[in-house]
Design a protein around this motif. Sequence first.
Motif, PDB file in Angstrom:
ATOM      1  N   GLY A   1     -28.727  54.914 -45.001  1.00 11.56           N
ATOM      2  CA  GLY A   1     -27.753  55.126 -46.069  1.00 11.56           C
ATOM      3  C   GLY A   1     -27.672  56.582 -46.487  1.00 11.56           C
ATOM      4  O   GLY A   1     -28.427  57.434 -46.015  1.00 11.56           O
ATOM      5  N   GLY A   2     -26.750  56.861 -47.384  1.00  6.78           N
ATOM      6  CA  GLY A   2     -26.575  58.215 -47.865  1.00  6.78           C
ATOM      7  C   GLY A   2     -27.660  58.596 -48.857  1.00  6.78           C
ATOM      8  O   GLY A   2     -28.426  57.757 -49.329  1.00  6.78           O
ATOM      9  N   ALA A   3     -27.725  59.870 -49.162  1.00  5.29           N
ATOM     10  CA  ALA A   3     -28.711  60.369 -50.104  1.00  5.29           C
ATOM     11  C   ALA A   3     -28.104  60.445 -51.496  1.00  5.29           C
ATOM     12  O   ALA A   3     -26.917  60.724 -51.653  1.00  5.29           O
ATOM     13  CB  ALA A   3     -29.193  61.744 -49.662  1.00  5.29           C
TER      14      ALA A   3
ATOM     15  N   PRO B   1     -25.686  62.755 -43.940  1.00  4.59           N
ATOM     16  CA  PRO B   1     -26.458  61.509 -43.941  1.00  4.59           C
ATOM     17  C   PRO B   1     -25.759  60.433 -44.763  1.00  4.59           C
ATOM     18  O   PRO B   1     -25.421  60.664 -45.922  1.00  4.59           O
ATOM     19  CB  PRO B   1     -27.790  61.927 -44.588  1.00  4.59           C
ATOM     20  CG  PRO B   1     -27.909  63.378 -44.273  1.00  4.59           C
ATOM     21  CD  PRO B   1     -26.505  63.908 -44.349  1.00  4.59           C
ATOM     22  N   GLY B   2     -25.531  59.301 -44.158  1.00  2.00           N
ATOM     23  CA  GLY B   2     -24.788  58.224 -44.794  1.00  2.00           C
ATOM     24  C   GLY B   2     -23.507  57.897 -44.044  1.00  2.00           C
ATOM     25  O   GLY B   2     -22.971  56.794 -44.191  1.00  2.00           O
TER      26      GLY B   2
END
Lengths: 264, 270
Positions: A42-44, A59-60
């Motif tokens: 998943g995203g941050a 990221p994500g």
Amino acid sequence: MDKLVAAMTGARHARGYFRRGTQTTLAGIFYDHWLTGGFPGGGAAGVPAGGLSCDNTTPGALLRGLPVPQSGESLYLTQFQIWCANSGFFFLVDRIWHNNNLSALSTAVQAVNSPALPARVAGGAGVQPWITTWAAPTTPAATGVTMQYVNQDGVAKSAYTPPLWSPILGRIGRLTLADGDSGVRSVTSIQFDTASNAAGNVGVVLVKRIADAGIYLATNASIVRDVAQVGMPLIDPTSCLSLIQWCYTSATGDLFGTLGATSG
Amino acid sequence: MSIASMDAMLRALQGEVEGPQMAHMGKLSITATSLQWTSLWTVAGQPGAQGGVGNTSPGVICTNNTPGALYLPNWPAGVRRWMSRLAAENTGASNMLMLYDRLWHAGPFDFQNQNVPVNVNGPIITRGPYEGVELVAEMLGAGTVTTSRNVTLNIEDDQGVAQNVTFSPPSDAAIGRVQQITNYPSGMHGIRRVNTVTSTQGVLAGSYNLALIRPLVLFDGNSSGVDKDFFDSGGVELLPGACLSVIVYSGSGTTGSGQTTLGVQTVSGT
């Protein structure tokens, strides 16, 4: 049709697979799957000051390895499938930018000042502003949102969204545009009309919808959009693909899906 | 290296380059848990059930010749193959099935091997891009467990970066249960090799395989059956040596993997 077959069996064709775990929510609410765990990761939650411009390497993003079209070619979405343990309606979006550190405690005007849009959505037509929650106050309150923004024609506008969204983790609210507007170039500020008991951490998200698929009044079912049904929308190889779900029940349900993207 | 036109696709279906190939699977149903995965790799039928891999270090690169894979003939160098049709039926009421390419596996690993890293030193996978490759643990049977525990795996992600991921074995760890990594680190899009495996609690007798898989096609599992063509499966290419198998996700309210019948047809181009 000939060129489509050649492209889908050619070198610049990519497929992606993703899954997301179920999340508790509420029927009749949009859920932002940016932070939902699964595959890929998943995203941050952390967002740099000034916000984050998202692309396929963020990221994500659901698919990093999007094919880069050769000169004179474009990239198209050629398949989108969702299977979900609960019913829902799913938006596949290009997540363009988001910020954080807006306060749910404040009813004052809060500056957003989103930066110039990236080239893939230059002009802003079809770019939608949403509001999301990174960290919830202990007693979140439903609130209306007044948004100052610059529309797709470069004109400063203001619009009010009635209190359909609360700053609860994962919930994302669609912000209304003024009559006649089809997108935003930037969001200048927002103002809540009802305060929660604490600041929490909320942010504005800019997305562009690429495709959608609905699993209506059914559970444990899938919907497949093939090349004709998905309509071959153009996507940019730097798109940050993400999911927003309109929930019909009190949980998102485990969901799984595939994507196909073809350059030609 | 493509099928150049719709006419060529039709000629491919007629076997212009190589005749269409069919891969078949027929598996019995086993008890499964709602909202959990079951690996048909371990289930009796055609192909026959497989157990522990028999190799924990460095494991085995899987191919179409690996026992347990759907029968898929080799094809000549320079020829490419795509899935042109998938037809399947599953007697479960609300399952989802995933056709996948099994790239590597190793095992059996012992849950009781507490805090002692197993140096797997698995090879880097050899088929296709590293993005989109999942790591799963395939239970080979165990007793009941009441203490929470984790298995930590040091892996090399799709970018070649060593990272740790964890999974928690299920409390029943029934044969065939598949445990996935629930939360991959943010930004991780795949795994290309497994370095070490460490169980942090040793209270459960039992063991598991690890497998790196590439999900290919998702489809509904129910008695109405499903048909998917080249387009609605998204243009799936089967890479030479693909080791095909199926994982079943039991939908809410479902307690069995269901009997599964599956046929995959492929066409070739150059």
